[in-house]
Design an enzyme around this catalytic site. Structure first.
Site, PDB file in Angstrom:
ATOM      1  N   CYS A 138       0.847  -1.200   0.000  1.00  0.00           N
ATOM      2  CA  CYS A 138       0.000   0.000   0.000  1.00  0.00           C
ATOM      3  C   CYS A 138       0.883   1.251   0.000  1.00  0.00           C
ATOM      4  O   CYS A 138       1.641   1.478   0.933  1.00  0.00           O
ATOM      5  CB  CYS A 138      -0.914  -0.018   1.214  1.00  0.00           C
ATOM      6  SG  CYS A 138      -2.038   1.400   1.224  1.00  0.00           S
ATOM      7  N   THR A 204       0.252  -1.459  -6.156  1.00  0.00           N
ATOM      8  CA  THR A 204       0.086  -0.276  -7.008  1.00  0.00           C
ATOM      9  C   THR A 204       1.314   0.633  -6.985  1.00  0.00           C
ATOM     10  O   THR A 204       2.153   0.555  -6.100  1.00  0.00           O
ATOM     11  CB  THR A 204      -1.147   0.523  -6.577  1.00  0.00           C
ATOM     12  OG1 THR A 204      -0.995   0.859  -5.194  1.00  0.00           O
ATOM     13  CG2 THR A 204      -2.408  -0.279  -6.788  1.00  0.00           C
ATOM     14  N   CYS A 352       3.552   4.782 -41.097  1.00  0.00           N
ATOM     15  CA  CYS A 352       4.838   4.100 -40.997  1.00  0.00           C
ATOM     16  C   CYS A 352       5.924   4.991 -41.593  1.00  0.00           C
ATOM     17  O   CYS A 352       7.015   5.123 -41.033  1.00  0.00           O
ATOM     18  CB  CYS A 352       4.790   2.750 -41.696  1.00  0.00           C
ATOM     19  SG  CYS A 352       4.251   2.823 -43.421  1.00  0.00           S
ATOM     20  N   CYS A 381      16.615  -0.226 -43.359  1.00  0.00           N
ATOM     21  CA  CYS A 381      15.818  -0.792 -42.260  1.00  0.00           C
ATOM     22  C   CYS A 381      16.707  -1.496 -41.235  1.00  0.00           C
ATOM     23  O   CYS A 381      17.476  -2.389 -41.591  1.00  0.00           O
ATOM     24  CB  CYS A 381      14.784  -1.772 -42.813  1.00  0.00           C
ATOM     25  SG  CYS A 381      13.774  -2.553 -41.533  1.00  0.00           S
TER      26      CYS A 381
END
Lengths: 435, 454
Positions: A138, A204, A352, A381
């Site tokens: 917590c 969390t 793209c 690429c």
């Protein structure tokens, strides 16, 4: 259909889907509804010492929405159970009597002194619950009082509290870890050293959702001021998956069973956690956003998925993807992927191109022979996967691996079938000779 | 206007009357498309892929940066969205209603390839611009007074767009308008159901709010001023006179009662406070294939006509009205007959009683052949909607070069005369769309401004 029967730490439940310790498991009324809906188990909302804590009477929750209104991130500032301990104990006892086939775990949070654990753990176990989960997570309110994440962030405290809990409990003890740390392996190792039967993660994450654009205050506030909350929901899943995988693949913690938590919304999320090493999963936010019936799809989807994979139990899936996770330095630098655009599937949005052109490697055309056309320029690429990630059409752009013997047009080098990684690379000052 | 004066104006028989009461008419004349509310707009905006060099932008005659304005709607920045639209198209509000978006921006939306459902660009544009116009948020401040004076003939979309562009640059504009209201076809020529809520006039007011623009109403060229006087009194002239004349059918008995102009009828209806007074017959034939034909046919249905038939001379593929418009007509109960060429008007007791048509065939090259088969249809009103032409008076005997009955201009809207520009429907080579007229006015204003700078 595959049987989803789960036997996590010897605790039987009809499926591996438990509700996490949180508002949905705050009281018997909710838990009854959850079990009616089909949940395999619950981790009862954290109980602590009397007198009970007090919650704020203003906003406890806030969401981060996508434009179509879907809540993708969620935060809360609710504390542990704000009801007297005996009320919770009475309801847990009744619940276990009413639902003997379901798992009921008591989440607990006590300060760092042995007497408190000695006093409370047997009292809680006497209700008939199946095990404990220590709340070391917590991140708001309770941590200011030296508990929750404040303990979870100090491995020595984690170990100490785990030892006391184990000392006074006969049922299995799960240690719930906070993600608000630099390296989850330290508290995980502390849990191991303290004798925990399992870890669960993540709790969390410290968060402020946004600013109120009218008042220019943080949002939400209780009156004039607010306080950071704990972040959860779909958006935190990748953070959780990494921590789960780290624990699952690291010697010293890898033998520890894991209950996976963090953004599980549909069955595919459950597959992620299970394949990366969790033995079951816990859910909170999705139930809070859609109600308990989301468990139907979790059960049905996972069961069909196991069938498709030829698996007959959840255990066969647990951890199967863990060996695929490694350190960056072990990645094969001789491996070459190139993006390939399926021109029949392409809708010509051009995203793209502009993404590659503006932010990456100038490896996608916008025009070919005078016509709007998006084609990968193999010479440029680097196989970064950006275009695949942002293309709105599924499977329109794919990464295709080059086979050994082919030439990488970017480097003009023949692809080698040998594995070569950073550990042996000549540019690495720490390089070790290949042996 | 009384029933009998309306009938006289529209060349209808004295006995032609309205068919429905006011309430039924109001119900019939609801919006063609419902506007988006805030939630719908944000969800719809999220569907835009924010394409690179977006096809929708290229398809827009005014070149609006569509992905950018949609992105601004999505982020809650509606005023920023409106400014993005209006900086390219000051009549973005009316265009969002009357543009054939299904043949322009929305036709090329990449979502068509993905899921056969384009982003609702027209409705998003309407959402942003109407908010801005209703709240009268002004984005443009005029430059300081240039001392230049420009005369504009016609306060339609081309003229108003040109006027606004010039006013922004600090030039003073005087518009000479024949009618009592500005807006041109937006005010007089668009079907009532496309422009409810007085949006056309609100848009005109919004445009004029910038200042530097004066409109002189009731000014006809030739009667109240001459083109030569404008040339000598002003530093530049822009002609946005539209097409003031209607093409005739060239049939015998064309002046018989019951044979009426679609344009005149649409205009009369738009200006009426109570549409239930609008005369209409049980059986109506509309001759034509463009948007005006659809507008008059649908409105006749909405006013209570039992049988309304659009008759078009060629086949469906050549019809000027888009498929979307044709479908809208059919949904409203209008019949569309193709490949029928008007042969003669049938007359009974001095009133039109029907028409005789000759069947045609259009071959793959678009060549029309008359066949030897005929068809007759009954009607007590025949509307002519076969296009408009330039009113020769509007040119006032000047020596401006023409092409196919319209004014010849270069790509900047410049005519053959030294200080005269022109744009909108009156120039040659256009596509008779409101949005193109707005673009013409915008381009001409830029050209006139450049001329002043040179």
């Amino acid at each position: 259909m595959a049987n989803l029967q789960s036997n996590f730490l010897g605790i039987s439940s009809p499926n591996p889907f438990w509700l996490a310790s949180a508002p949905p498991t705050d009281k018997l009324y909710n838990v009854n509804r959850a079990f009616e809906a089909g949940w395999g188990g619950v981790v009862w909302k954290t109980v602590g010492e009397d007198p009970n804590v007090i919650n704020v009477n203003g906003p406890r929750y806030a969401g981060m929405r996508s434009n179509d209104g879907r809540v993708v991130g969620f935060n809360n500032i609710e504390l542990i159970s704000d009801r007297p301990l005996q009320v919770n104990l009475d309801e847990m006892r009744q619940c276990k009597l009413d639902w003997p086939d379901r798992a009921i775990i008591a989440s607990v949070m006590f300060p760092l002194n042995e007497e408190t654990w000695a006093k409370h753990i047997p009292m809680i176990e006497a209700t008939g619950i199946d095990g404990f989960e220590i709340n070391f997570g917590c991140p708001h309110g309770m941590s200011e009082r030296g508990m929750g994440a404040a303990m979870g962030q100090v491995p020595e405290y984690v170990q100490q509290a785990t030892e006391w809990c184990k000392k006074y409990a006969t049922k299995p003890v799960i240690v719930k870890l906070t993600p608000n740390i630099t390296n989850v392996l330290h508290p995980a190792q502390a849990a191991v050293d303290g004798g925990a039967d399992a870890v669960s993660l993540i709790n969390t994450i410290n968060s402020i959702m946004r600013v109120d654009y009218d008042n220019l205050t943080m949002f939400p506030t209780t009156g004039a001021q607010g306080s950071h909350g704990g972040y959860c929901g779909e958006a935190v899943k990748p953070v959780a998956l990494n921590m789960v995988a780290e624990i699952a693949r690291t010697p010293g913690t890898s033998q520890m069973p894991i209950s996976g938590i963090g953004g599980v919304t549909d069955w595919k999320d459950a597959v992620d956690f299970l394949a990366l090493g969790a033995s079951n999963v816990q859910v909170c936010t999705a139930a809070m956003l859609y109600g308990f019936h989301i468990v139907d799809d979790l059960i049905d989807g996972l069961s069909r998925f196991l069938d498709e994979k030829g698996m007959t139990s959840v255990d066969e899936l647990v951890g199967v993807a863990v060996p695929s996770v490694t350190d960056w330095q072990n990645l094969n630098l001789n491996h070459v992927d190139k993006a390939v655009i399926d021109q029949d599937a392409c809708i010509q949005c051009g995203r793209c191109h502009i993404a590659c052109e503006d932010t990456s490697h100038q490896a996608i055309t916008n025009m070919v022979d005078g016509f709007r056309k998006f084609e990968v320029i193999e010479e440029e690429c680097v196989g970064c996967n950006l275009c695949v990630t942002l293309c709105p059409v599924e499977n329109c752009i794919t990464m295709v691996s080059q086979a050994p013997g082919e030439v990488d047009l970017r480097t003009n080098k023949v692809i080698s079938s040998e594995h070569a990684d950073w550990t042996t690379h000549p540019n690495n000052p720490m390089s070790v000779a290949k042996g | 206007m009384t029933q009998s004066s309306a009938n006289a104006f529209l060349n209808l028989a004295e006995t032609t009357t309205g068919k429905l009461d006011a309430k039924k008419i109001r119900d019939n004349f609801t919006e063609m498309a419902e506007p988006l509310n805030q939630n719908q707009a944000i969800i719809e905006a999220d569907r835009c892929y924010f394409c690179y060099d977006a096809p929708c932008m290229t398809a827009c005659p005014t070149g609006i940066n569509i992905p950018e304005f949609i992105r601004r709607i999505g982020s809650g920045n509606t005023n920023g969205a409106a400014e993005k639209i209006l900086e390219e198209n000051i009549m973005g509000a009316m265009c969002s209603r009357v543009c054939p978006t299904e043949e322009l921006c929305e036709q090329v939306c990449v979502r068509n390839d993905h899921e056969e459902m384009p982003v609702k660009i027209g409705l998003l544009q309407r959402f942003a611009t109407e908010k801005t116009i209703n709240e009268n948020i002004q984005y443009f401040v005029p430059e300081k007074n240039s001392g230049k004076q420009v005369a504009i003939v016609g306060a339609g979309p081309a003229g108003l767009s040109c006027a606004h562009g010039l006013a922004r640059q600090g030039h003073r504009v005087t518009i000479f308008e024949k009618r009592a209201k500005a807006g041109g076809l937006n005010e007089y020529g668009i079907a009532t159901y496309k422009a409810l809520g007085d949006i056309a006039q609100k848009e005109v007011d919004y445009i004029l709010e910038i200042g530097n623009i004066e409109i002189k109403y009731g000014q006809s060229m030739g009667d109240d001023f001459t083109l030569a006087s404008l040339e000598s009194d002003y530093d530049a002239v822009f002609m946005g006179v539209g097409l003031g004349d209607v093409n005739p059918l060239r049939l015998e008995n064309e002046s018989v009662k019951g044979v009426s102009d679609a344009v005149r009828y649409i205009e009369t209806l738009r200006q009426l406070d109570d549409a239930s007074e609008m005369p209409v017959a049980d059986s109506v034939i509309v001759i034509g294939g463009g948007m005006t034909a659809v507008d008059i046919a649908v409105q006749s249905k909405k006013l209570g006509a039992a049988d309304v038939t659009i008759v078009y001379r060629r086949d469906q593929s050549q019809m000027g009205a888009s498929l979307h418009e044709q479908e809208y007509a059919q949904i409203n109960g209008v019949k569309i007959l193709y490949s029928l060429s008007p042969e003669s008007l049938l007359v009974e007791d001095g009133n039109v009683s029907g028409m005789r048509f000759r069947e045609t065939q259009t071959n793959s090259d678009g060549v029309l052949t008359q066949l030897d088969t005929y068809k007759e249809l009954p009607a007590s009103i025949v509307f002519k909607a076969i296009g408009q032409k330039l009113l020769i008076n509007d040119l006032d005997g000047s020596e401006i070069a023409m092409k196919k009955g319209r004014i010849l201009v270069d790509e900047k809207g410049k005519t053959s005369a030294a200080t005269i520009w022109a744009g909108g429907d009156c120039v040659a080579g256009g596509n008779d769309l409101t949005v193109s007229a707005v673009q013409d006015g915008k381009v001409a204003a830029q050209s006139i401004n450049a001329y002043f700078q040179s």
